[in-house]
Design an enzyme around this catalytic site. Sequence first.
Site, short mmCIF file in Angstrom:
data_model
loop_
_atom_site.label_atom_id
_atom_site.label_comp_id
_atom_site.label_asym_id
_atom_site.label_seq_id
_atom_site.Cartn_x
_atom_site.Cartn_y
_atom_site.Cartn_z
CG ASP A 1 -2.09 -0.90 1.09
OD1 ASP A 1 -2.19 -1.55 0.03
OD2 ASP A 1 -2.89 -1.01 2.02
CD GLU A 2 2.27 2.89 3.63
OE1 GLU A 2 2.26 4.06 3.21
OE2 GLU A 2 1.41 2.46 4.41
CG ASP A 9 1.43 9.93 2.33
OD1 ASP A 9 2.23 9.37 3.08
OD2 ASP A 9 0.20 9.66 2.33
CD1 TRP A 62 -4.77 10.53 2.25
CD2 TRP A 62 -5.17 11.78 4.07
NE1 TRP A 62 -3.95 10.08 3.26
CE2 TRP A 62 -4.17 10.83 4.39
CE3 TRP A 62 -5.57 12.67 5.05
CZ2 TRP A 62 -3.58 10.75 5.64
CZ3 TRP A 62 -5.00 12.59 6.31
CH2 TRP A 62 -4.01 11.66 6.60
CD GLU A 275 3.35 4.15 7.47
OE1 GLU A 275 2.18 4.23 7.06
OE2 GLU A 275 3.99 3.08 7.49
CG HIS A 296 5.83 7.01 4.78
ND1 HIS A 296 5.16 5.97 4.19
CD2 HIS A 296 4.93 8.00 4.91
CE1 HIS A 296 3.91 6.30 3.99
NE2 HIS A 296 3.73 7.55 4.42
#
Length: 400
Positions: A1-2, A9, A62, A275, A296
């Site tokens: 997912d990252e 982000d 987001w 992260e 991250h």
Amino acid sequence: DERLGWTGDAQVFCRTAAFNFDTAAFFAKWMDDLADAQAPDGTVPAIAPNLMAPDMDGGPAWADAMVICPWTQYLCFGDRGLLAERYDAMQRFVERLRRTSPGWIRAPYGGGWQGFGDWLAQDGSADPFGLTPKDLIGTAFFAHSARLLGRIAAALGRPADAKKYAGWFERIRRAFQRRFVTREGLVGNQTQTCYVLALHFDLLPAALRPAALANLVRDIEARKDRLSTGFVGTSYLPWVLSDNGRLDMAYRLLFQKQWPSWLYAVTQGATTIWERWDGWTHDKGFQDVGMNSFNHYAYGAIGAWLYGVVAGLQPDPDRPGYRHLIIAPQPGGGLTRARARLHTPYGPAESGWKRRGRRWELSVLVPPNTTATVRLPDGSKPREVGPGRHIFRALLPATT
């Protein structure tokens, strides 16, 4: 997912990314992906390309990447074309927020999903969404996106839209104050992120800003000079402090080595941004292995503050793309020197300073065909300069 294109982000890091690389083409292409992923009603998902539910709502901070990222790219590269290409998508998004925000409060959509909150905050909540109320976060970002859309409309020569969305911002601002702000300057449930958003997005009456700032600083000090913000509040926190007369506290957070802090990971041998603030700690070991990336970039948004405040190199919103530069270093924290060099569309720009005691010297390089406003930390009158190398000297205040 990252490895997916997470919108939250992207919007917190895009300013820092534009300092480190020429991101103009990348973000123009990614905005294509985001527009493709947008639902017909204006809903913007949490990732782009959208590999999840087709009607997924990214939620506050987001989904707001739809407006924040193009505006940031415009500031850094002066690309009015990107604003024009994505104006309809940005407008559909903000207009949807108006339809789904009763009383100008960005509330739960049908009583359901409200977004990721202040993701991975360390404000005392066992929930990764943090303690900051989601409707507060949502309303703050609704105000911010409406205000930016008004500025985008003005940049594109749409005065009627500019006036409309500026008016929306004022109405959201008043609704925010009625819902979340007390007469004593308490904001929401008083997390650091509550105060950061209210101050950074200009959502408070002028008379209450000092009280809100004092409450924010008091919370930081109660945590022994440590932050508690997550993905939503962290990128704005140092700006709020330095823009409101607490540069000293911003530097104290910057140099804090106990977690949660930027330097904690460095003391553990990290060469990348984690992260989670507590991706690994001495007392608890590793965080949840299901979601604990050690490479991250969200908290790396501190880079924009390092370049823009410590070194002092910033674009001018009125003349974007570094056609005119703002050079305004703010020394502190015991640093004796700092330097930033940026390859602008016109050539290299530099801001570098060094100090010995109270004696301070700044070296500035202004690219060809550009100008700069230079502000020294001694409070003297700003200087307007043209292309070339310029040297300035000042005597710093005794408390710096």
